[in-house]
Design an enzyme around this catalytic site. Structure first.
Site, short mmCIF file in Angstrom:
data_model
loop_
_atom_site.label_atom_id
_atom_site.label_comp_id
_atom_site.label_asym_id
_atom_site.label_seq_id
_atom_site.Cartn_x
_atom_site.Cartn_y
_atom_site.Cartn_z
N ILE A 225 34.50 45.85 -41.91
CA ILE A 225 33.36 46.79 -42.70
C ILE A 225 32.44 47.20 -42.23
CG2 ILE A 225 32.77 48.79 -44.42
CD1 ILE A 225 36.52 48.03 -45.10
N ASN A 232 28.84 46.58 -51.25
CA ASN A 232 29.53 45.98 -53.00
C ASN A 232 28.32 45.80 -53.89
OD1 ASN A 232 32.06 45.72 -53.57
ND2 ASN A 232 32.85 44.27 -51.80
N HIS A 237 31.71 46.09 -57.82
CA HIS A 237 33.07 46.61 -56.94
C HIS A 237 34.30 47.25 -57.11
CE1 HIS A 237 32.71 41.70 -55.04
NE2 HIS A 237 31.63 41.66 -56.60
N GLU A 267 36.75 42.45 -46.19
CA GLU A 267 36.41 43.47 -46.11
C GLU A 267 36.94 43.65 -44.24
OE1 GLU A 267 32.84 41.54 -45.09
OE2 GLU A 267 34.55 41.68 -46.12
N ARG A 283 42.21 53.93 -27.19
CA ARG A 283 42.11 54.96 -27.41
C ARG A 283 42.53 55.18 -28.91
NH1 ARG A 283 45.05 56.32 -23.00
NH2 ARG A 283 46.84 56.04 -23.81
N ARG A 287 40.37 56.61 -32.38
CA ARG A 287 40.80 57.32 -32.97
C ARG A 287 40.68 56.82 -34.31
NH1 ARG A 287 45.26 57.57 -31.02
NH2 ARG A 287 46.64 56.21 -31.43
#
Length: 354
Positions: A225, A232, A237, A267, A283, A287
């Site tokens: 992420i 955070n 949190h 993360e 692909r 997605r």
């Protein structure tokens, strides 16, 4: 205890019961041959048959303990041979032979009660021929006492049989419950409690299973992420945990059911794509990236990329089951994807490591 151990325990109880029965019959037969009542030696054929048969079956069962022997047939055969012995010997004794009949009856009942304390059918098959023979040869004398001698252990064995069945049923149910709870705990220990995805231990377990089945056409993805530390620090949190839950659900929904998804770090996530090629892996990654973007989770410290939470992805092929090398290549691709601006997908083949 496992189901296999439970079955093994039942088999051992069965073998011990059979061996005890054969030993007591062998001992009683030898005693009858060596020291017969009333010193009548002419009716030795049934007793000798019991002695020889018990010896041979004991030796055979000792040599092949896993071989199954029908306990009911053995008990019935022994009961008929003892009934034969009692009937023949009674004909050779004086008219008043009640004491011998009672002694013979008690001997057989003792053997049956000791050997078949929890097997009512085997006890009945072993005892009934002798009981009937004793009632016939006694000509009505001491019938009540003989029937009492038979009914008393029969009732006792029946009660013990019912108690044992209830105990076995309870123990079996408890065993199955413990096995189910152990499997549940084992499954839970392989899952990340926050996201419900596999943790490192669960990931390793699934990797071992998957690689043992198929060693070709696997791809590995590492996902991270973007700017999550800043998320955070600013949102807290609790909000960070909620974001992780939503992102992990989006990843899981974007892949196939056979794909393995794990929370690899704080993360960071990992996805194993079995039986996939480079185009399919790309692909799938796109997605995932789009579904995470479409969550529209506000992230003001990700403004250089978007105004919401995004994810970067590195992809690498898994070659020759070398998972460490695949992870290393995917991690390098992930680092390069972040370096290029985040919210990106990069494969290990698309860049040349420095």
């Amino acid at each position: 205890m496992t189901a296999h151990a439970w079955q093994s325990l039942r088999s051992k109880k069965y073998r011990l019961s059979l061996r005890l029965f054969l030993f007591l019959n062998l001992f009683s037969a030898f005693f009858s041959l060596l020291s017969p009542l009333y010193s009548v030696y002419s009716s030795i054929l049934p007793v000798a048959t019991i002695a020889v048969g018990s010896s041979l079956i004991l030796l055979w069962h000792w040599r092949f303990p896993q071989k199954k022997i029908n306990l009911l047939c053995i008990s019935l055969a022994a009961g008929c041979l003892w009934a034969w012995h009692v009937g023949v010997k009674t004909l050779e004794l004086p008219a008043n032979n009640t004491s011998y009949v009672i002694i013979a009856l008690l001997t057989i009942l003792f053997i049956g009660t000791i050997s078949f304390s929890n097997n009512i059918r085997a006890f009945t098959l072993n005892s009934l021929p002798v009981v009937i023979t004793c009632l016939v040869v006694s000509h009505g004398e001491q019938w009540i006492r003989m029937l009492y001698c038979f009914v008393l252990p029969l009732v006792g064995v029946s009660i013990h049989y019912v108690i044992q069945k209830r105990y076995d049923k309870f123990a079996q149910q408890l065993m199955y419950q413990l096995i189910a709870e152990r499997e549940t705990l084992n499954d839970l220990s392989m899952l990340d409690p926050l996201t419900g995805l596999y943790n490192r231990r669960g990931l390793q377990h699934r990797l071992d299973e998957q690689l043992a089945q198929n060693t070709e056409d696997h791809y590995v993805m590492l996902l991270d992420i973007d700017h999550f530390k800043a998320y955070n620090d600013h949102y807290g949190h609790m909000m960070g945990d909620k974001a992780l839950i939503r992102v992990s659900a989006a990843i899981r929904n974007a892949v196939r059911s056979r794909d393995i998804v794990a929370r690899y770090g704080g993360e960071e996530f990992m996805v194993l794509l079995p039986q996939s090629d480079a185009q399919s892996a790309m692909r799938t990654a796109e997605r995932i990236r789009q579904q995470v973007y479409d969550l529209k989770i506000p992230h003001m410290f990700n403004e250089s990329v978007a105004t919401n939470v995004t994810i970067s992805i590195g992809i690498a092929p898994l070659i020759a089951n070398n998972i460490n090398l695949a992870l290393e290549n995917a991690d390098r691709a992930l680092y390069e994807a972040k370096h290029l601006g985040r919210n990106n997908i990069l494969t290990s083949e698309q860049f040349t490591p420095a």
